[in-house]
Design an enzyme around this catalytic site. Structure first.
Site, PDB file in Angstrom:
ATOM      1  N   CYS A  24     -15.464  18.266  13.267  1.00  0.00           N
ATOM      2  CA  CYS A  24     -14.492  19.159  13.889  1.00  0.00           C
ATOM      3  C   CYS A  24     -14.760  20.614  13.501  1.00  0.00           C
ATOM      4  CB  CYS A  24     -13.075  18.749  13.487  1.00  0.00           C
ATOM      5  SG  CYS A  24     -12.728  18.955  11.723  1.00  0.00           S
ATOM      6  N   HIS A  33      -3.474  27.590  12.064  1.00  0.00           N
ATOM      7  CA  HIS A  33      -4.631  27.959  12.883  1.00  0.00           C
ATOM      8  C   HIS A  33      -4.771  27.095  14.134  1.00  0.00           C
ATOM      9  CE1 HIS A  33      -8.264  30.414  13.156  1.00  0.00           C
ATOM     10  NE2 HIS A  33      -8.903  29.352  13.589  1.00  0.00           N
ATOM     11  N   CYS A  42     -16.383  25.792   2.992  1.00  0.00           N
ATOM     12  CA  CYS A  42     -17.596  26.367   2.410  1.00  0.00           C
ATOM     13  C   CYS A  42     -17.917  25.672   1.091  1.00  0.00           C
ATOM     14  CB  CYS A  42     -17.417  27.868   2.191  1.00  0.00           C
ATOM     15  SG  CYS A  42     -18.852  28.658   1.425  1.00  0.00           S
ATOM     16  N   CYS A  48     -12.456  28.305  10.320  1.00  0.00           N
ATOM     17  CA  CYS A  48     -12.701  27.722  11.641  1.00  0.00           C
ATOM     18  C   CYS A  48     -14.129  28.028  12.080  1.00  0.00           C
ATOM     19  CB  CYS A  48     -11.692  28.285  12.643  1.00  0.00           C
ATOM     20  SG  CYS A  48     -11.975  27.763  14.356  1.00  0.00           S
ATOM     21  N   CYS A  70     -17.754  28.509  -2.009  1.00  0.00           N
ATOM     22  CA  CYS A  70     -16.496  29.085  -2.523  1.00  0.00           C
ATOM     23  C   CYS A  70     -15.265  28.281  -2.131  1.00  0.00           C
ATOM     24  CB  CYS A  70     -16.345  30.525  -2.044  1.00  0.00           C
ATOM     25  SG  CYS A  70     -16.212  30.690  -0.240  1.00  0.00           S
ATOM     26  N   CYS A 102     -30.664  35.775   0.167  1.00  0.00           N
ATOM     27  CA  CYS A 102     -29.505  35.882   1.064  1.00  0.00           C
ATOM     28  C   CYS A 102     -29.339  34.680   1.977  1.00  0.00           C
ATOM     29  CB  CYS A 102     -29.584  37.156   1.898  1.00  0.00           C
ATOM     30  SG  CYS A 102     -30.980  37.210   3.041  1.00  0.00           S
ATOM     31  N   CYS A 123       0.849  -1.194   0.000  1.00  0.00           N
ATOM     32  CA  CYS A 123       0.000   0.000   0.000  1.00  0.00           C
ATOM     33  C   CYS A 123       0.883   1.242   0.000  1.00  0.00           C
ATOM     34  CB  CYS A 123      -0.914  -0.018   1.226  1.00  0.00           C
ATOM     35  SG  CYS A 123      -1.861   1.500   1.467  1.00  0.00           S
ATOM     36  N   CYS A 125     -17.470  34.423   1.208  1.00  0.00           N
ATOM     37  CA  CYS A 125     -18.720  34.699   0.487  1.00  0.00           C
ATOM     38  C   CYS A 125     -19.866  35.104   1.413  1.00  0.00           C
ATOM     39  CB  CYS A 125     -19.122  33.489  -0.350  1.00  0.00           C
ATOM     40  SG  CYS A 125     -19.618  32.036   0.613  1.00  0.00           S
TER      41      CYS A 125
END
Length: 282
Positions: free
Chosen positions: A176, A205, A181, A189, A184, A126, A3, A166
């Site tokens: 987690c 981060h 998104c 976070c 986009c 929206c 593998c 966006c």
């Protein structure tokens, strides 16, 4: 056959995209982690292969619990501008007359949608809870209702987080804090709403002392101290980095000099020692 991920010898069927061997266990773990990040188009786990895995391979290898999530993200990525998921229950709604609230009084009310699944009323333009008497532009400028709803804590987490790019509100059901998104593809976070950024030597981060770190990971109640500590660490690294580069160059130059002069001397001494042992004259 070994593998390419775990390097163990097993009976493996090569991947269809690059013909490289990856065992079922490693492939399942990889696919499951990508689904948890909200990915619909999943790249091959082999780094030198830039192709995406086909849908049949993903569905065959995914654990049963992740198949529903994957199909949801896949449908979300393929939908056109006339179809959006309900902000509350994720039920997909296509913008048609039959989904409108009856008897609209204003042109804005044409965008008023009532989810047929959970009856939640929201604005199709929206993608927020319905804002009676306020157009989308005004609502985005002072969206107190939306922010109040998004910041409310339910089941130990906030209702929704806004994509930093966006500005679409995203609701997490599980998983987690690392969100992607679907509109986009921005990684951010869920806890603090900031983009995931990383820079080698300066952290990312998830680093407590990095300037890119999440504010909730280190002294969340003391922001001034957190900024001071992280800024000091960053400044220290900026000062140390040139010194390390200069030190590396000096050591490299020293190694070259030693190699140029030391190696011939070493060879000459070795040859002299050999002649001395054999009693041969110069």
């Amino acid at each position: 056959m070994s593998c390419r991920v775990c390097l163990e010898d097993r009976s493996i069927k090569p991947l269809p995209c690059c013909k490289k061997p990856v065992c079922d266990e490693c492939l399942k773990r990889y696919l499951s982690s990508q689904v948890q990040l909200g990915q619909a188009e999943i790249q091959c786990p082999i780094t030198e292969c830039n192709k995406h895995l086909d849908e049949s391979t993903i569905l065959y290898s995914l654990p049963h619990d992740d198949i529903i999530k994957y199909k949801y993200f896949l449908e979300l990525s393929r939908m056109d501008s006339s179809t959006k998921p309900c902000p509350q229950c994720k039920h997909f709604t296509t913008f048609k007359r039959k989904t409108h609230i009856p008897n609209p009084t204003k042109s804005e009310n044409k965008l008023k949608i009532q989810c047929p699944s959970c009856q939640f009323i929201w604005c199709f333009r929206c993608h927020a809870p319905w804002h009676e008497g306020v157009n989308c532009r005004e609502y985005k400028k002072g969206d107190k209702l939306l922010r109040h709803w998004a910041n409310e804590i339910e089941h130990g987490q906030r209702n929704a987080q806004k994509c930093p790019r966006c500005k679409v509100h995203i609701q997490r059901t599980e998983g987690c804090d690392h969100m992607t998104c679907s509109q986009c593809n921005t990684n951010f976070c869920y806890r603090c709403g900031e983009r995931y950024r990383q820079l080698r030597f300066f952290g990312d981060h998830t680093s407590n002392l990095s300037i890119f770190g999440c504010k909730y990971r280190y002294l969340p109640e003391r922001p001034h101290v957190r900024r001071l500590v992280r800024g000091s660490v960053c400044a220290g690294k900026l000062l140390i980095a040139p010194l390390l580069i200069v030190l590396g160059l000096v050591l490299g130059a020293l190694a070259v000099v030693i190699g140029l002069f030391g190696l011939p001397i070493y060879c000459l001494c070795k040859k002299q020692r050999k002649r001395t042992r054999t009693g041969m004259p110069w």
